[in-house]
Motif scaffolding. Structure first.
Motif, PDB file in Angstrom:
ATOM      1  N   HIS A 601       3.491  -2.538  11.900  1.00 33.89           N
ATOM      2  CA  HIS A 601       4.222  -2.332  13.150  1.00 33.89           C
ATOM      3  C   HIS A 601       5.656  -1.883  12.905  1.00 33.89           C
ATOM      4  CE1 HIS A 601       1.513  -5.053  15.871  1.00 33.89           C
ATOM      5  NE2 HIS A 601       0.871  -4.035  15.334  1.00 33.89           N
ATOM      6  N   ASN A 602       6.121  -0.960  13.768  1.00 32.67           N
ATOM      7  CA  ASN A 602       7.538  -0.628  13.876  1.00 32.67           C
ATOM      8  C   ASN A 602       8.115  -0.132  12.552  1.00 32.67           C
ATOM      9  OD1 ASN A 602       9.257  -0.884  16.310  1.00 32.67           O
ATOM     10  ND2 ASN A 602      10.706  -1.760  14.847  1.00 32.67           N
ATOM     11  N   GLY A 603       7.571   0.965  12.057  1.00 36.51           N
ATOM     12  CA  GLY A 603       8.047   1.500  10.795  1.00 36.51           C
ATOM     13  C   GLY A 603       7.719   2.974  10.636  1.00 36.51           C
ATOM     14  N   ILE A 604       8.012   3.500   9.456  1.00 35.74           N
ATOM     15  CA  ILE A 604       7.675   4.876   9.092  1.00 35.74           C
ATOM     16  C   ILE A 604       6.555   4.814   8.060  1.00 35.74           C
ATOM     17  CG2 ILE A 604       8.520   7.020   8.078  1.00 35.74           C
ATOM     18  CD1 ILE A 604      11.335   6.181   8.994  1.00 35.74           C
ATOM     19  N   PHE A 605       5.483   5.589   8.289  1.00 37.63           N
ATOM     20  CA  PHE A 605       4.282   5.481   7.464  1.00 37.63           C
ATOM     21  C   PHE A 605       3.809   6.861   7.012  1.00 37.63           C
ATOM     22  CE2 PHE A 605       4.465   1.840  10.210  1.00 37.63           C
ATOM     23  CZ  PHE A 605       4.002   0.767   9.450  1.00 37.63           C
ATOM     24  N   VAL A 606       3.065   6.874   5.928  1.00 32.52           N
ATOM     25  CA  VAL A 606       2.380   8.076   5.477  1.00 32.52           C
ATOM     26  C   VAL A 606       0.888   7.763   5.325  1.00 32.52           C
ATOM     27  CG1 VAL A 606       2.791   7.615   3.007  1.00 32.52           C
ATOM     28  CG2 VAL A 606       2.347   9.956   3.780  1.00 32.52           C
ATOM     29  N   VAL A 607       0.058   8.685   5.766  1.00 35.04           N
ATOM     30  CA  VAL A 607      -1.393   8.635   5.533  1.00 35.04           C
ATOM     31  C   VAL A 607      -1.699   9.789   4.593  1.00 35.04           C
ATOM     32  CG1 VAL A 607      -3.684   8.757   6.564  1.00 35.04           C
ATOM     33  CG2 VAL A 607      -1.796   7.671   7.817  1.00 35.04           C
ATOM     34  N   ASN A 608      -2.161   9.492   3.392  1.00 35.17           N
ATOM     35  CA  ASN A 608      -2.434  10.528   2.398  1.00 35.17           C
ATOM     36  C   ASN A 608      -3.805  10.268   1.768  1.00 35.17           C
ATOM     37  OD1 ASN A 608      -2.188  12.689   0.663  1.00 35.17           O
ATOM     38  ND2 ASN A 608      -0.916  11.582  -0.818  1.00 35.17           N
ATOM     39  N   ASN A 609      -4.822  10.498   2.598  1.00 30.75           N
ATOM     40  CA  ASN A 609      -6.206  10.271   2.166  1.00 30.75           C
ATOM     41  C   ASN A 609      -6.415   8.847   1.658  1.00 30.75           C
ATOM     42  OD1 ASN A 609      -7.271  12.973   2.644  1.00 30.75           O
ATOM     43  ND2 ASN A 609      -5.899  13.589   0.965  1.00 30.75           N
ATOM     44  N   ALA A 610      -5.660   7.946   2.221  1.00 27.26           N
ATOM     45  CA  ALA A 610      -5.757   6.521   1.900  1.00 27.26           C
ATOM     46  C   ALA A 610      -5.155   5.756   3.067  1.00 27.26           C
ATOM     47  CB  ALA A 610      -5.018   6.202   0.602  1.00 27.26           C
ATOM     48  N   ASP A 611      -5.364   4.440   3.093  1.00 21.62           N
ATOM     49  CA  ASP A 611      -4.789   3.630   4.175  1.00 21.62           C
ATOM     50  C   ASP A 611      -3.301   3.880   4.302  1.00 21.62           C
ATOM     51  OD1 ASP A 611      -7.280   2.612   4.546  1.00 21.62           O
ATOM     52  OD2 ASP A 611      -6.813   0.598   3.786  1.00 21.62           O
ATOM     53  N   ARG A 612      -2.809   3.837   5.564  1.00 23.37           N
ATOM     54  CA  ARG A 612      -1.395   4.112   5.815  1.00 23.37           C
ATOM     55  C   ARG A 612      -0.514   3.240   4.918  1.00 23.37           C
ATOM     56  NH1 ARG A 612      -2.307  -0.635   6.707  1.00 23.37           N
ATOM     57  NH2 ARG A 612      -2.688  -1.622   8.714  1.00 23.37           N
ATOM     58  N   LEU A 613       0.545   3.853   4.426  1.00 22.36           N
ATOM     59  CA  LEU A 613       1.482   3.200   3.526  1.00 22.36           C
ATOM     60  C   LEU A 613       2.855   3.172   4.177  1.00 22.36           C
ATOM     61  CD1 LEU A 613       2.185   2.077   0.642  1.00 22.36           C
ATOM     62  CD2 LEU A 613       2.725   4.463   0.030  1.00 22.36           C
ATOM     63  N   ARG A 614       3.444   2.001   4.179  1.00 23.24           N
ATOM     64  CA  ARG A 614       4.756   1.863   4.826  1.00 23.24           C
ATOM     65  C   ARG A 614       5.849   2.387   3.904  1.00 23.24           C
ATOM     66  NH1 ARG A 614       6.349  -2.511   9.221  1.00 23.24           N
ATOM     67  NH2 ARG A 614       8.419  -1.694   9.714  1.00 23.24           N
ATOM     68  N   LEU A 615       6.800   3.151   4.469  1.00 20.26           N
ATOM     69  CA  LEU A 615       7.845   3.802   3.689  1.00 20.26           C
ATOM     70  C   LEU A 615       9.259   3.335   4.005  1.00 20.26           C
ATOM     71  CD1 LEU A 615       6.619   7.513   4.090  1.00 20.26           C
ATOM     72  CD2 LEU A 615       6.175   5.995   2.144  1.00 20.26           C
TER      73      LEU A 615
END
Length: 696
Positions: A601-615
């Motif tokens: 919740h409430n963040g910046i994320f990347v989805v790169n052919n894998a579960d979303r990763l918080r950045l």
């Protein structure tokens, strides 16, 4: 001296309420006066300082020699590369800088060349104490403003051993004194020399009840003119000896502990005939009070400084268990310890070790409350009275000429973790509302980093500050003994977004939803009318629509108004802004939620052919908390997402604030499309405008 209680408390929350972070205006949130608040410990006294979007450029200028306390300490916090704790400029026009090492040496830095100017430990002898207590050893050095002509400078150090039985403190001290704090005047035969030769005499000796919170900083007001009352007077920060937690010593004007003292090194009417008591001191004519006292009611007054423009004195105060704060210190002020901690009541002996709402009759005491600060963010797993691992390091109001972005900002920090903060000096006024503090980023050679990374120590940075005669700032760390100069400032995600613009995006033809049946396009708005459902593949937002109008973008700025239509009663409400979209399993998104307590919740994320990763930098995995909740109501909110593909910097802003709510650095996707959606909620977007470098 103080405004009314209601004005103080309401004003503080106007500056520091979480609503400040979410709306980015000074909130008018009103809170009940002290007597109407529940009489229970306050769980979260102050919000965590938000991001500023300003980064300091640090340039390494020195690494002082390695040193160790003698004998080897059992407290690992004393085992550092060395214990450098300050940097200042010798006031003789030579440009030489001085750096004291608490293990005993005073160094001079002259154009990059280091000189061991004075071995204070050797000069004092076997009673010199360094191996127990974080403040032990060679605590500080201060050069007389007329050093060039008189060769005088002053030091503070600690003594134990035979000193406890053969030397008598000059001012009232505990019967069971454990350590002496000593102020010494040194007179150099040749002020221009790189190595000290000359004489010294003891000015003042005070006993303390434990190895902590003794004499801290000593110094002269650099802004004082010959006609000012504090011209050539020496200020001494004297801690409470660690016993204010259970006694009223800091409130007792007959005792020197827990006070700021002010003496005249050239005078002779002090109790030992080695210093003078300034006639302008506030308690000189008060029966039973020490004439040396300038201000009182302190636990650990670690660092003080004067603003060179306003000439106000600011002091960084390390609190007990809940709050560290900065105070504007005025003559005769009572900062409240050990009856108050920050702007709350402290209760000696309370098992919670917390702080409580102020009593209804607080105004009659006339306490001076802080002008900015932070709380300890104690973990629920920690014992209530355990050391929280926080220590406020007082700094300086920047009045230098090299870094316009810092002008008028009081730069300070948290020493253990090495975090850098600032507050606007114009908002820091005794008796007024507390000023909001914001976190500064750190850059070295143009690369974003942290102080922990710079010192290569994940546990303790032991951050300290310094300043030269021109008002330029320095940062020091005991963890590796290095000194950095603050040589510039930069704005995070400051790239020019480009000149390609896409707007007028209300038509259904402009969008490609994951599930078209869930969307409505009534004209000006784009509405996710029904929540989506989880899909096969990596964990990612359930439903979103990609903007197909216009090109893909490299560096991009997305501006839009968003609204969460899910009822406020649901804690996991969210909408997302998609950017850098390459495919359904390759994209970034900014998650705007009413909850900030769990990872997704409430963040910046990347989805790169894998579960979303918080950045984002704001996520604290240990405390399980991120940036302040972005959207807590069903009103429209303006959001801006900026991505700079060259640097990888990503920033999210809300409601027109110049301060980012969230920041991140990632270079996974250098281009892509933008979009809007949600994990499993409903909401809408309007007035979407995309500007950037189109990729055709």
């Amino acid at each position: 001296m103080l405004h009314g209680l209601a004005h103080r408390v309401v004003g503080m929350f106007r500056r520091l309420s979480l609503l400040t972070v979410t709306t980015f205006v000074l909130s008018t949130l009103l809170v009940p006066i002290a007597s109407a608040q529940p009489d229970v410990p306050i769980a979260d006294p102050l919000p965590t300082p938000g991001a500023s979007g300003i980064g300091l450029e640090l340039t390494e200028v020195a690494q002082l020699p390695k040193s160790q306390p003698v004998p080897p300490p059992t407290d690992t916090r004393l085992v550092r590369y060395n214990r450098v704790n300050y940097l200042g400029e010798v006031p003789d026009g030579s440009g030489r800088m001085f750096v004291p090492d608490m293990n005993g040496e005073l160094y001079l830095l002259d154009g990059g060349i280091q000189h061991a100017f004075l071995d204070l430990g050797a000069a004092i002898g076997p009673d010199f104490h360094t191996h127990r207590g974080l403040g032990s050893g060679f605590g500080f050095a201060a050069f007389h403003p007329d050093f060039r002509s008189n060769g005088k400078f002053y030091t503070v150090h600690t003594e134990t051993g035979s000193a406890l039985t053969t030397k008598k403190p000059d001012l009232p001290s505990p019967v069971d004194t454990q350590v002496h704090g000593v102020i010494t005047e040194w007179t150099a035969s040749d002020p221009r020399a790189d190595v000290f030769a000359g004489t010294h005499r003891e000015l003042l000796r005070v006993g303390f009840a434990s190895y902590i919170h003794g004499f801290q900083e000593i110094g002269f007001n650099p802004a004082a003119r010959w006609w000012d009352e504090d011209h050539h007077l020496l200020y001494i920060a004297s801690g409470d000896g660690g016993i204010g937690v259970s006694t009223t010593v800091p409130q007792d004007l007959a005792l020197p502990q827990g006070k700021i003292l002010r003496i005249d090194p050239a005078g002779r009417d002090g109790v030992n005939g080695q210093y003078g008591i300034p006639r302008a001191n506030p308690f000189v004519r008060k029966a039973g009070a020490l004439g040396e006292i300038y201000a009182y009611g302190m636990r650990d007054p670690y660092r003080f400084s004067w603003d060179r423009v306003t000439r106000r004195m600011y002091m960084g105060h390390i609190g007990e268990k809940a709050v560290d704060a900065v105070y504007e210190v005025r003559k005769g002020a009572n900062l409240g310890w050990s009856e108050r901690e920050g702007i709350w009541e402290y209760r000696r002996g309370d098992p919670s070790c917390g702080v409580f709402p102020l009593p209804a009759d607080d105004a009659k005491y006339g306490y001076t409350y802080p002008v900015t600060g932070f709380d300890h963010n104690r973990l629920s797993s920690q014992r209530p009275c355990a050391d929280s691992g926080n220590a406020l390091m007082g700094g300086f109001v920047y009045r230098g000429s090299k870094i316009p972005a810092l002008r008028g900002k009081y730069v300070y920090g948290e020493g253990v973790k090495g975090l850098l903060y600032y507050a606007e000096e114009r908002e820091m006024r005794a008796g007024g509302p507390m000023a909001a503090s914001r976190e500064l980023m750190v850059y070295v050679n143009g690369q974003l980093t942290t102080m922990k990374a710079l010192v290569n120590d994940p546990n303790r940075v032991d951050l300290r500050f310094g300043q030269d005669a021109a008002g330029e700032l320095y940062v020091l760390a005991k963890a590796n003994g290095k000194v950095w100069k603050v040589t510039g400032a930069r704005t995070f995600a400051s790239c020019a977004p480009g000149h390609d613009v896409v707007a007028g995006t209300g038509s259904a033809r402009s969008w490609q939803p994951v599930t078209p049946a869930l969307w409505q396009f009534p004209g000006r708005e784009v509405v996710l009318a029904q929540p989506g459902a989880a899909r096969p593949g990596p964990r990612r937002p359930f439903e979103y629509a990609v903007l197909r109008k216009g090109p893909e973008f490299g560096s991009v700025q997305v501006d839009a108004s968003v609204r969460l239509d899910t009822p406020v009663g649901e804690s996991n409400r969210d909408v997302i802004i998609v950017f850098g979209h390459r495919s359904d399993t390759e994209f970034y998104y900014a998650h705007l939620s009413s909850d900030n307590k769990i990872y997704p919740h409430n963040g910046i994320f990347v989805v790169n052919n894998a579960d979303r990763l918080r950045l984002d930098h704001q996520w604290d995995a240990v405390r399980s908390v991120g940036a302040a909740p972005a959207v807590t109501d069903t009103a429209w909110h303006r959001v801006r997402v900026k991505q700079c593909t060259d640097s990888g910097e990503i920033a999210v802003y809300l409601d027109g604030s110049p301060y980012p709510l969230m920041t991140a650095v990632d270079k996974t996707f250098a281009s892509g499309r933008v979009g809007f959606g949600s994990f499993d909620n409903v909401g809408r977007v309007r007035d979407l405008r995309v500007q950037g470098k189109g990729i055709r």
